[in-house]
Design an enzyme around this catalytic site. Structure first.
Site, PDB file in Angstrom:
ATOM      1  N   LYS A  48      17.787 -21.048  -5.094  1.00 48.33           N
ATOM      2  CA  LYS A  48      19.185 -20.854  -4.708  1.00 48.33           C
ATOM      3  C   LYS A  48      19.688 -19.452  -5.098  1.00 48.33           C
ATOM      4  CE  LYS A  48      20.315 -25.792  -4.874  1.00 48.33           C
ATOM      5  NZ  LYS A  48      21.368 -26.776  -5.246  1.00 48.33           N
ATOM      6  N   TYR A  87      22.808 -29.608   4.591  1.00 53.32           N
ATOM      7  CA  TYR A  87      23.427 -30.567   3.661  1.00 53.32           C
ATOM      8  C   TYR A  87      24.345 -31.556   4.381  1.00 53.32           C
ATOM      9  CZ  TYR A  87      21.837 -28.002  -0.518  1.00 53.32           C
ATOM     10  OH  TYR A  87      21.085 -27.435  -1.522  1.00 53.32           O
ATOM     11  N   ASN A  94      22.513 -24.449  -9.638  1.00 55.50           N
ATOM     12  CA  ASN A  94      21.455 -25.155 -10.375  1.00 55.50           C
ATOM     13  C   ASN A  94      20.043 -24.709  -9.982  1.00 55.50           C
ATOM     14  OD1 ASN A  94      21.330 -26.469  -7.920  1.00 55.50           O
ATOM     15  ND2 ASN A  94      21.306 -28.529  -8.773  1.00 55.50           N
ATOM     16  N   HIS A 101      16.604 -26.355  -5.142  1.00 55.32           N
ATOM     17  CA  HIS A 101      16.698 -27.627  -4.426  1.00 55.32           C
ATOM     18  C   HIS A 101      15.289 -28.115  -4.167  1.00 55.32           C
ATOM     19  CE1 HIS A 101      17.584 -30.641  -1.354  1.00 55.32           C
ATOM     20  NE2 HIS A 101      16.561 -30.129  -0.705  1.00 55.32           N
ATOM     21  N   GLU A 138      13.591 -31.663   6.293  1.00 52.51           N
ATOM     22  CA  GLU A 138      13.997 -30.361   5.735  1.00 52.51           C
ATOM     23  C   GLU A 138      12.997 -29.253   6.073  1.00 52.51           C
ATOM     24  OE1 GLU A 138      16.424 -32.317   1.952  1.00 52.51           O
ATOM     25  OE2 GLU A 138      14.693 -31.025   1.566  1.00 52.51           O
TER      26      GLU A 138
HETATM   27  P1  CMP Z   1      20.790 -30.132  -4.240  1.00 54.56           P
HETATM   28  O1  CMP Z   1      19.523 -30.801  -4.647  1.00 54.56           O
HETATM   29  O2  CMP Z   1      20.657 -28.817  -3.578  1.00 54.56           O
HETATM   30  O3  CMP Z   1      21.603 -31.119  -3.282  1.00 54.56           O
HETATM   31  C1  CMP Z   1      23.010 -31.061  -3.177  1.00 54.56           C
HETATM   32  C2  CMP Z   1      23.637 -30.184  -4.207  1.00 54.56           C
HETATM   33  O4  CMP Z   1      25.012 -30.383  -4.408  1.00 54.56           O
HETATM   34  C3  CMP Z   1      23.005 -30.438  -5.547  1.00 54.56           C
HETATM   35  O5  CMP Z   1      21.691 -29.932  -5.542  1.00 54.56           O
HETATM   36  C4  CMP Z   1      24.009 -29.750  -6.476  1.00 54.56           C
HETATM   37  O6  CMP Z   1      23.731 -28.360  -6.652  1.00 54.56           O
HETATM   38  C5  CMP Z   1      25.324 -29.859  -5.703  1.00 54.56           C
HETATM   39  N1  CMP Z   1      26.285 -30.741  -6.366  1.00 54.56           N
HETATM   40  C6  CMP Z   1      27.488 -30.378  -6.832  1.00 54.56           C
HETATM   41  N2  CMP Z   1      28.128 -31.427  -7.362  1.00 54.56           N
HETATM   42  C7  CMP Z   1      27.304 -32.493  -7.248  1.00 54.56           C
HETATM   43  C8  CMP Z   1      27.394 -33.868  -7.619  1.00 54.56           C
HETATM   44  N3  CMP Z   1      28.472 -34.374  -8.239  1.00 54.56           N
HETATM   45  N4  CMP Z   1      26.339 -34.676  -7.334  1.00 54.56           N
HETATM   46  C9  CMP Z   1      25.244 -34.205  -6.700  1.00 54.56           C
HETATM   47  N5  CMP Z   1      25.111 -32.906  -6.323  1.00 54.56           N
HETATM   48  C10 CMP Z   1      26.131 -32.056  -6.597  1.00 54.56           C
END
Ligand code: CMP
Length: 141
Positions: free
Chosen positions: A10, A50, A113, A116, A127
């Site tokens: 990311k 998403y 974070n 993904h 994906e």
């Molecule tokens: P990712 O695996 O990329 O999939 C969706 C993303 O939404 C997740 O990682 C997080 O970075 C982001 N996100 C933000 N808030 C939340 C939440 N409460 N629960 C899950 N994903 C979240």
């Protein structure tokens, strides 16, 4: 079984120059990188990726973050690749991620974070097809 999974480094991890360290973790765990590219996501491309989260309260922030800078997208292949990659990443919230995982070491918040990874082989198939043409995924032995 040998599986493939879709991984995204990311914008936060790209900006912090952690691409190589994250690739080292994939390869160290026995995952092969069989497709790879850097790109800057548009709102439409990030929103499509998403789509399942469209109604969630965090969706606008997620799209804003994912379009804030370049990402590196890769297909990882190996034995149990989906679970292996999720073990390497750690919990979605870096505050809850186990020590030594990518998110514990490189991520700063649940939005920023670092990575993904597909959550199932079905998600992985969707994906991978979203980001890569058939000709861009390489056979390796
Ligand atoms: P990712 O695996 O990329 O999939 C969706 C993303 O939404 C997740 O990682 C997080 O970075 C982001 N996100 C933000 N808030 C939340 C939440 N409460 N629960 C899950 N994903 C979240």
């Amino acid at each position: 079984a040998v599986e493939r999974t879709l991984s995204i480094i990311k914008p936060d991890a790209v900006a912090k120059n952690h691409i190589g360290e994250i690739y080292t973790r994939f390869e160290g765990a026995g995952l092969r990188i069989v497709a790879s590219k850097m790109l800057r996501l548009s709102d439409a491309v990030a929103g499509g990726f998403y789509a399942e989260h469209r109604e969630r309260p965090f969706f606008p922030a997620l799209i804003e973050f994912m379009t804030s800078g370049p990402v590196v997208v890769q297909v990882l292949e190996g034995e149990n690749a989906v679970a292996t990659n999720r073990d390497l990443m750690g919990a979605t919230n870096p505050q809850e991620a186990a020590a030594g995982t990518i998110r514990a070491d490189f991520a700063s918040s649940i939005d920023a974070n670092a990575v993904h990874g597909s959550d199932s082989t079905d998600s992985a198939a969707r994906e991978i097809a979203y980001f890569f043409a058939f000709s861009e995924v390489c056979e390796r032995d």
